[in-house]
Design an enzyme around this catalytic site. Structure first.
Site, PDB file in Angstrom:
ATOM      1  N   SER A   1      31.382  50.460  16.134  1.00  0.00           N
ATOM      2  CA  SER A   1      31.040  49.037  16.033  1.00  0.00           C
ATOM      3  C   SER A   1      29.554  48.822  15.839  1.00  0.00           C
ATOM      4  CB  SER A   1      31.472  48.318  17.316  1.00  0.00           C
ATOM      5  OG  SER A   1      30.663  48.735  18.401  1.00  0.00           O
ATOM      6  N   GLY A   2      28.748  49.861  16.080  1.00  0.00           N
ATOM      7  CA  GLY A   2      27.309  49.712  16.048  1.00  0.00           C
ATOM      8  C   GLY A   2      26.721  49.583  17.435  1.00  0.00           C
ATOM      9  N   GLY A   3      27.566  49.368  18.448  1.00  0.00           N
ATOM     10  CA  GLY A   3      27.102  49.210  19.817  1.00  0.00           C
ATOM     11  C   GLY A   3      27.046  50.533  20.559  1.00  0.00           C
ATOM     12  N   VAL A   4      26.511  50.495  21.789  1.00  0.00           N
ATOM     13  CA  VAL A   4      26.315  51.707  22.572  1.00  0.00           C
ATOM     14  C   VAL A   4      27.647  52.331  22.984  1.00  0.00           C
ATOM     15  CG1 VAL A   4      26.100  50.431  24.755  1.00  0.00           C
ATOM     16  CG2 VAL A   4      25.085  52.704  24.548  1.00  0.00           C
ATOM     17  N   ASP A   5      28.683  51.512  23.238  1.00  0.00           N
ATOM     18  CA  ASP A   5      29.949  52.045  23.746  1.00  0.00           C
ATOM     19  C   ASP A   5      30.630  52.964  22.741  1.00  0.00           C
ATOM     20  OD1 ASP A   5      29.351  50.307  25.804  1.00  0.00           O
ATOM     21  OD2 ASP A   5      30.633  48.718  25.023  1.00  0.00           O
ATOM     22  N   SER A   6      30.866  52.439  21.539  1.00  0.00           N
ATOM     23  CA  SER A   6      31.559  53.253  20.532  1.00  0.00           C
ATOM     24  C   SER A   6      30.690  54.424  20.086  1.00  0.00           C
ATOM     25  CB  SER A   6      31.965  52.401  19.328  1.00  0.00           C
ATOM     26  OG  SER A   6      30.840  51.864  18.667  1.00  0.00           O
TER      27      SER A   6
ATOM     28  N   GLY B   1      39.614  40.125  44.766  1.00  0.00           N
ATOM     29  CA  GLY B   1      40.713  39.840  43.845  1.00  0.00           C
ATOM     30  C   GLY B   1      40.897  38.346  43.682  1.00  0.00           C
TER      31      GLY B   1
ATOM     32  N   GLU C   1      28.639  45.132  45.542  1.00  0.00           N
ATOM     33  CA  GLU C   1      28.692  45.992  44.356  1.00  0.00           C
ATOM     34  C   GLU C   1      28.015  45.407  43.131  1.00  0.00           C
ATOM     35  OE1 GLU C   1      32.431  43.464  43.936  1.00  0.00           O
ATOM     36  OE2 GLU C   1      31.138  44.217  45.526  1.00  0.00           O
TER      37      GLU C   1
ATOM     38  N   CYS D   1      35.339  40.777  50.292  1.00  0.00           N
ATOM     39  CA  CYS D   1      35.845  39.466  49.867  1.00  0.00           C
ATOM     40  C   CYS D   1      37.326  39.326  50.233  1.00  0.00           C
ATOM     41  CB  CYS D   1      35.580  39.258  48.378  1.00  0.00           C
ATOM     42  SG  CYS D   1      35.738  37.534  47.866  1.00  0.00           S
ATOM     43  N   TYR D   2      38.244  39.402  49.262  1.00  0.00           N
ATOM     44  CA  TYR D   2      39.680  39.355  49.576  1.00  0.00           C
ATOM     45  C   TYR D   2      40.038  40.446  50.579  1.00  0.00           C
ATOM     46  CZ  TYR D   2      44.758  39.223  48.855  1.00  0.00           C
ATOM     47  OH  TYR D   2      46.117  39.117  49.049  1.00  0.00           O
TER      48      TYR D   2
ATOM     49  N   HIS E   1      29.750  40.214  47.871  1.00  0.00           N
ATOM     50  CA  HIS E   1      29.995  41.363  46.986  1.00  0.00           C
ATOM     51  C   HIS E   1      28.766  42.268  46.947  1.00  0.00           C
ATOM     52  CE1 HIS E   1      33.884  40.206  45.161  1.00  0.00           C
ATOM     53  NE2 HIS E   1      33.478  38.994  45.495  1.00  0.00           N
TER      54      HIS E   1
ATOM     55  N   LYS F   1      29.108  49.536  31.728  1.00  0.00           N
ATOM     56  CA  LYS F   1      28.087  49.633  30.691  1.00  0.00           C
ATOM     57  C   LYS F   1      26.859  50.430  31.138  1.00  0.00           C
ATOM     58  CE  LYS F   1      27.905  47.304  27.293  1.00  0.00           C
ATOM     59  NZ  LYS F   1      28.314  47.491  25.886  1.00  0.00           N
TER      60      LYS F   1
END
Length: 490
Positions: free
Chosen positions: A201-206, A33, A149, A60-61, A147, A346
């Site tokens: 949007s044209g991207g993978v997410d949408s 954090g 992760e 970390c924190y 980290h 992602k």
């Protein structure tokens, strides 16, 4: 955790004890954090938290907090801070470093450090003179300063898997397939017999979000792809054709470029740009919704990194920048949001897309910001500057694809700087713009490193931009990692 097929939930520290007592999880991870445990009022945990008998891993924190709460000592970093790559040297393998090399690369991002470990703890690893890992395995408590992760700790997954399977006894049975099934069922329940409109949007997410909702409601989903005047060269027509021909979604295109550019005239502050664009996107979708019978739901491809960087939604994480689809949303909306990917990163979204049978050109498309080229033009956005950047960006895309580097990279793009420099072309003096190349590698966008692509590719890109794009006479290469930088410049 999900990549390792273990179900997990994220809860804020101030709710943790109650939730843990209610569900008795197999293990607990205390995240990193932005705060300092040395600062009064920083996030902490009550003493009874450490008496639950559940395995705990502090990162970390979280490690620094363990030291503070259990009788060790955490001090401000001063001039001994660590950011970026470091080497961890293992002193004692224990549970976490089982079957790992005696030293390995890790990713550090901290100012404070654990000066003295708590009573009963043993040092597991060091980074130089600093404590990189420690544990009291009899009490099932471990701490890591680095980290595990992130992709830049190559053995990080093995460390986490050791914690999950050995320390916590977790079964690895949570899959993308189970996520798809539960998400589709949840959307069906929420939408009922109503309809929805999706912001593409044209991207993978949408695109993945649209496919999930389409699985749930079928043709009651109408997709809208908006030309906000901030897209790449020829992108509006190309993306529309791909959606209609390859994914068979019901899509309509809307050219709203003039209204977006009018609103952005003279605006230089990046946060203002994002909020203006986010607000106007919603207004456009509300108008389009009215044309198709006022569906009450708006589908967005919001991801968890968007949420983390935009607002403190699940605890005290710092606001990095307002993403147009989160912190940039207007306060008053007439549409209810459906965000099926809001808890995913992602790389997980790409796996969902592949499982849904999505075309590889959509799955591996590089991320493109919702505000588009507006946040790749530093300073005010004009039609002229957009034209210059589009041409430079097109060259970057062509050369990256030609070199066969597309799938090896997370993002590759050009940034137009509000800086002019002196040059010489054909014995004439020039005084024109500087373009920066931003090319990075990453797994999930939360951390990134600048890409060490072949010099010949950089050379071709730079030569072509200077020779073919009027208005740019110098090209520089950005060699900043994330952190401390972000991938986008704004």
């Amino acid at each position: 955790m999900r990549e390792l097929a273990v179900y997990s939930e994220i809860v804020p520290y101030y709710d943790a004890l109650e939730k843990i007592r209610a569900c008795r999880p197999s293990g607990i991870i205390l995240s990193g954090g932005p705060n300092s445990v040395c600062r009064e009022g920083s996030p902490s945990l009550p003493p009874e938290f450490f008496e639950l008998g559940i395995p705990v891993l502090g990162i970390c924190y979280g490690f620094q907090l363990l030291a503070k709460c259990l009788g060790g000592k955490t001090i401000p970093g001063g001039d001994r801070r660590e950011f970026g790559k470091a080497m961890a040297v293992v002193h004692e393998a224990g549970v976490l470093f089982k079957n790992l090399p005696e030293q390995f690369q890790v990713w550090m991002s901290h100012g404070d450090r654990v000066e003295r470990i708590p009573p009963g703890f043993k040092i597991l690893a060091k980074s130089g003179e600093l404590n990189a890992a420690a544990a009291d395995e009899s009490k099932k408590i471990w701490g890591l300063q680095f980290h595990p992760e992130v992709a830049h700790t190559p053995h990080g997954k093995e460390i986490l898997e050791n914690f999950l399977t050995v320390a916590c006894g977790c079964k690895q049975n949570w899959t993308v397939t189970s996520f798809i099934a539960s998400t589709v069922e949840s959307i069906k329940t929420r939408v009922g017999s109503e309809s929805a409109i999706c912001a593409l949007s044209g991207g993978v997410d949408s695109t993945v979000a649209a496919l999930l909702v389409h699985e749930a409601v079928g043709d009651r989903l109408t997709c809208v792809f908006v030309n906000n005047g901030l897209l790449r060269k020829n992108e509006f027509d190309t993306v529309l054709e791909n959606y209609r021909q390859r994914l068979h979604l019901k899509v309509q295109g809307v050219d709203a470029s003039a209204r977006f550019l009018a609103l952005l005239e003279g605006v230089e502050d990046p946060e203002k740009k994002r909020k203006i664009i986010g607000k106007e996107f919603i207004r456009v979708f509300e108008e389009e919704a009215r044309k198709v019978g006022n569906p009450p739901f708006l589908v967005q491809g919001t991801l968890y990194p968007d949420v983390i960087e935009s607002v403190s939604v699940r605890g005290p994480s710092a606001v990095i920048k307002s993403h147009h689809n989160v912190g940039g949303l207007p306060e008053e909306m007439h549409l209810k949001l459906i965000e099926p990917l809001r808890e995913l990163f992602k790389d997980e979204v790409r796996k969902v897309g592949e499982t849904l049978g999505m075309d590889q050109r959509f799955v591996h498309r590089h991320p493109f910001p919702g505000p588009g080229l507006a946040v790749r033009i530093l300073g005010s956005v004009t039609a002229e500057r957009l034209s210059v950047l589009r041409e430079a960006d097109a060259i970057v895309q062509q050369e990256i694809e030609s070199a066969g580097l597309l799938q090896q990279l997370w993002q590759a793009f050009a940034v137009l700087l509000p800086v002019q420099s002196v040059g010489v072309m054909g014995d004439d003096r020039t005084y024109e713009n500087v373009a920066a190349l931003r090319i990075v590698t990453s797994l999930d966008g939360m951390t990134a490193d600048w890409a060490k692509i072949p010099y010949k590719v950089i050379e071709r890109i730079a030569n072509r931009i200077v020779n073919e794009v009027r208005g740019i006479n110098r090209v520089v290469y950005d060699v900043t990692s994330k952190p401390p930088g972000t991938i986008e410049w704004e």
